[in-house]
Design a protein around this motif. Structure first.
Motif, PDB file in Angstrom:
ATOM      1  N   TRP A 198       0.832  -1.221   0.000  1.00 53.42           N
ATOM      2  CA  TRP A 198       0.000   0.000   0.000  1.00 53.42           C
ATOM      3  C   TRP A 198       0.853   1.251   0.000  1.00 53.42           C
ATOM      4  CZ3 TRP A 198       1.153   3.145   4.097  1.00 53.42           C
ATOM      5  CH2 TRP A 198       1.671   2.539   5.263  1.00 53.42           C
ATOM      6  N   TYR A 206       0.250   5.698   1.036  1.00 52.74           N
ATOM      7  CA  TYR A 206      -0.646   6.728   1.581  1.00 52.74           C
ATOM      8  C   TYR A 206      -0.571   7.887   0.616  1.00 52.74           C
ATOM      9  CZ  TYR A 206      -2.246  10.514   4.664  1.00 52.74           C
ATOM     10  OH  TYR A 206      -2.894  11.594   5.213  1.00 52.74           O
ATOM     11  N   ARG A 210      -5.344   5.497   2.157  1.00 48.63           N
ATOM     12  CA  ARG A 210      -4.440   4.372   1.963  1.00 48.63           C
ATOM     13  C   ARG A 210      -4.895   3.642   0.707  1.00 48.63           C
ATOM     14  NH1 ARG A 210      -1.439   1.877   6.242  1.00 48.63           N
ATOM     15  NH2 ARG A 210      -3.092   2.309   7.740  1.00 48.63           N
ATOM     16  N   ALA A 227      -5.160   6.463  11.071  1.00 44.10           N
ATOM     17  CA  ALA A 227      -5.318   5.057  10.722  1.00 44.10           C
ATOM     18  C   ALA A 227      -5.014   4.812   9.249  1.00 44.10           C
ATOM     19  CB  ALA A 227      -6.727   4.583  11.059  1.00 44.10           C
ATOM     20  N   ILE A 283      -2.552   6.210   7.546  1.00 45.71           N
ATOM     21  CA  ILE A 283      -1.108   6.216   7.254  1.00 45.71           C
ATOM     22  C   ILE A 283      -0.339   5.266   8.158  1.00 45.71           C
ATOM     23  CG2 ILE A 283      -0.346   8.097   8.808  1.00 45.71           C
ATOM     24  CD1 ILE A 283       1.425   9.060   6.397  1.00 45.71           C
ATOM     25  N   CYS A 284      -0.878   4.938   9.330  1.00 45.08           N
ATOM     26  CA  CYS A 284      -0.136   4.125  10.305  1.00 45.08           C
ATOM     27  C   CYS A 284       0.317   2.801   9.676  1.00 45.08           C
ATOM     28  CB  CYS A 284      -0.998   3.838  11.527  1.00 45.08           C
ATOM     29  SG  CYS A 284      -0.129   2.783  12.713  1.00 45.08           S
ATOM     30  N   PRO A 285       1.614   2.498   9.733  1.00 43.09           N
ATOM     31  CA  PRO A 285       2.107   1.284   9.096  1.00 43.09           C
ATOM     32  C   PRO A 285       1.987   0.043   9.983  1.00 43.09           C
ATOM     33  CG  PRO A 285       3.953   2.527   9.971  1.00 43.09           C
ATOM     34  CD  PRO A 285       2.714   3.328  10.288  1.00 43.09           C
ATOM     35  N   ILE A 286       1.534   0.237  11.222  1.00 42.60           N
ATOM     36  CA  ILE A 286       1.593  -0.864  12.186  1.00 42.60           C
ATOM     37  C   ILE A 286       0.186  -1.374  12.506  1.00 42.60           C
ATOM     38  CG2 ILE A 286       2.389  -1.521  14.501  1.00 42.60           C
ATOM     39  CD1 ILE A 286       4.681  -0.840  12.612  1.00 42.60           C
TER      40      ILE A 286
END
Ligand code: SF4
Ligand code: SF4
Ligand code: SF4
Lengths: 500, 96
Positions: A187, A189, A194, B55, B57-60
């Motif tokens: 993915w 951003y 996303r 949420a 962009i958060c990669p985790i």
């Protein structure tokens, strides 16, 4: 053609007059580059093989955020596009980074390039990244800056990049086909959303290519890195290479995928294979093509704090730097004197014509040799080498091929020979691993080799050689090649090589 | 109405930069070792964006939860690693 002051003087001479193999001066090798970029590259201290033994760069970790996901990355650690995964850098604020850079530059004049490469994507942290660059351009105009990016936000920042003292930009480009991209990037951003799969990869590729073109149009040097992922982009990278060269990238650097389960990356956990040294070299050859002369370039060979040796890295921790008083004006004067002396020395070396190899029978086959080198000399102990420089010797002369990184297995002189310990959970010892990365080499030149590695190297068909300690690398490689040639074993009928 | 950050957070700053309300902050170490969302500032991005930006962009996975404790990015949703593999490597946990 106009040549700026620090000339390698090769472009005028047929066949290249640079005394260092692989040095970026062969006129044909640069032919694909636009004139203004060619002029920049051929005289750049960081891109000449000789010079890169003497200059160093450092990185500061001011850019934690990222805007994409790569399947070889675990965001607990630093961006794997530039550094080894599994490493966590100390995150600095821009102000702390400035202090640290000035302190190191004052102490180590060879530090000429400052890079921001992470721990995330520098351009996904534009505030922190450009604040650092702006302050440095003002306070330390003698330091060149470089930045690496995945390319997603590159187009919007090209104008800002062009404002600073930015020497070159590295873009990691693993594909130009969204279908391939979807297997590498789950993915991105983008514009507050996303975006998964092929669509995300398509946008990323579009932005990378657009950014690359915008940079080269403005005369900014661009290096492209690609991660070689067997079965995913291995054949595709040849296409990538063509495309990025056509857009004016001055170097295409292919790096091996690192996929270990303990790093917790998608590829690591899914058991994606890493490339073999042979596969890597084949791709590096295919992609470097007419850019081969730039192969040695990693801007500068060493991390500046590393130049000081292990023991001095601790002098530059944040608490110590906080109390240091740096008079950078005075430091700049000292730095200039050191730089001038290095450049003078390099020019003198360039003036000396390289002796053409003689007494090598026509038709002798080429031999790959690994060298544990330091500052252009065979000067490292086998167990202390952080990397091996791979050279090819042939009747045409000595040519630099690549760097291969090692894991240090030797803790110090006293501990030598004790490195052959299999750590719990590891499937092979570091020594075995280091021997494996020498695959394809027939000789390893170093200042010294311990008894145990000696035996293991011989068993692996790699002749250890400590007889050329402290000699210039290329001379040493040629001398060994001649010794082998003298035995007659390089001619076609010779079936196996045994170096005495 | 506000989202929350869990102990899975790796302090990568990505969410901080994209929050339209400056709701995300780095607390004192004793309060939490990771970023937190200030409940009175967070609007879940309503009115600003279609998706809550932190949420998005958060990669985790599992680092951001809603008021019910549900993961906005459940295990496997970002990496595509199958649940069995996540379990095998100890990377899976149930929502609160
Ligand atoms: S760009 Fe760098 S930090 Fe971002 S996911 Fe890829 S490797 Fe990791
Ligand atoms: S949901 Fe929106 S407002 Fe709330 S913390 Fe995340 S980004 Fe900020
Ligand atoms: S983006 Fe996720 S991991 Fe990064 S700081 Fe915010 S909550 Fe933590």
């Amino acid at each position: 053609m106009e040549l700026p002051v620090i000339s390698n003087n090769a472009p005028a001479a047929e066949g290249g007059g640079c005394s260092s193999s692989g040095c970026g001066t062969a006129p044909d090798g640069l032919a694909h580059l636009p004139d203004h970029i060619r002029a920049k590259v051929q005289d750049h201290p960081c891109y000449s093989e000789q010079a890169h033994h003497y200059f160093a760069r450092m990185h500061v970790a001011v850019a934690p955020a990222c805007n994409i996901q790569c399947n070889y990355c675990n965001r607990k650690y630093d961006c794997s596009n530039e550094s080894r995964p599994g490493v966590v850098s100390e995150l600095l604020t821009p102000d702390q980074a400035i202090k640290k850079v000035l302190a190191v530059a004052a102490e180590i004049p060879q530090m000429t390039v400052l890079g921001i490469a992470g721990p995330g994507d520098p351009l996904a942290n534009p505030g922190r990244t450009f604040d650092t660059f702006r302050q440095l351009s003002e306070k330390a105009p003698d330091i060149k800056l470089c930045v690496s990016t995945n390319g997603l936000s590159l187009p919007e920042h090209v104008d800002e990049i062009a404002k600073h003292n930015i020497d070159h930009v590295t873009i990691t480009i693993n594909c130009v086909d969204p279908e391939v991209g979807a297997k590498i990037y789950p993915w991105i951003y983008w514009q507050n959303k996303r975006i998964f799969g092929i669509e995300g990869a398509r946008i990323l590729i579009e932005q990378q290519q657009k950014g690359l073109q915008m940079l080269t149009d403005r005369g900014i040097l661009v290096k492209v890195n690609s991660v070689l992922i067997p079965g995913i982009n291995d054949q595709h990278l040849k296409e990538v290479s063509k495309v990025v060269k056509a857009k004016g990238a001055f170097l295409h650097n292919v790096m091996p995928l690192i996929a270990e389960a303990e790093h917790g990356t998608y590829y690591g956990i899914m058991g994606q294979p890493e490339p073999t040294q042979e596969m890597l070299q084949e791709l590096q050859d295919a992609c470097a093509g007419d850019m081969a002369m730039m192969r040695h370039c990693r801007q500068c060979r060493a991390d500046a704090v590393g130049l000081l040796g292990e023991d001095r890295g601790d002098e530059f921790t944040m608490d110590k730097i906080d109390v240091m008083e740096v008079d950078y004006e005075a430091a700049m004067v000292r730095r200039k004197a050191v730089h001038d002396a290095i450049i003078e020395k390099l020019e003198a070396e360039r003036g000396v014509a390289k002796p053409k190899p003689t007494d090598i029978p026509e038709g002798s086959r080429p031999v790959l040799m690994a060298v544990a080198g330091k500052n252009g000399l065979v000067a490292e102990h086998f167990g202390h080498a952080r990397e091996f420089l791979i050279y090819e010797a042939s009747p045409a002369g000595v040519r630099f091929i690549s760097h291969r990184k090692t894991e240090l297995y030797c803790g110090g002189m006293d501990a030598c020979g004790d490195g052959d310990v299999v750590e719990a959970g590891a499937s092979e010892s570091l020594l075995d691993r280091n021997i494996r990365i020498l695959e394809g080499c027939e000789v390893v030149l170093c200042s010294k080799v311990g008894y145990e590695p000696w035996a293991k190297l011989e068993a692996a068909g790699i002749a250890p050689n400590g007889e050329h300690a402290m000699e210039p690398i290329e001379e040493a490689v040629m001398a060994v090649y001649k010794e082998i040639a003298a035995t007659g074993k390089l001619l076609p009928q010779a079936d196996s090589l045994k170096v005495a | 109405m506000a989202l929350q950050i869990t102990e899975s957070c790796v302090n990568c700053w990505a969410c901080v930069d994209v929050c339209p309300n400056d709701a995300i902050y780095q607390p004192d170490r004793d309060e939490a070792p990771h970023f937190l969302i200030s409940a009175d500032k967070c609007t879940e991005c309503l009115g600003d964006h279609a998706d809550p930006q932190c949420a998005a962009i958060c990669p985790i996975e599992m680092a951001i939860v809603n008021e019910l404790g549900e993961f906005l990015n459940p295990p496997g949703s970002l990496t595509g690693i199958p649940i069995e593999k996540l379990k095998e490597f100890g990377l899976w946990r149930e929502a609160a």
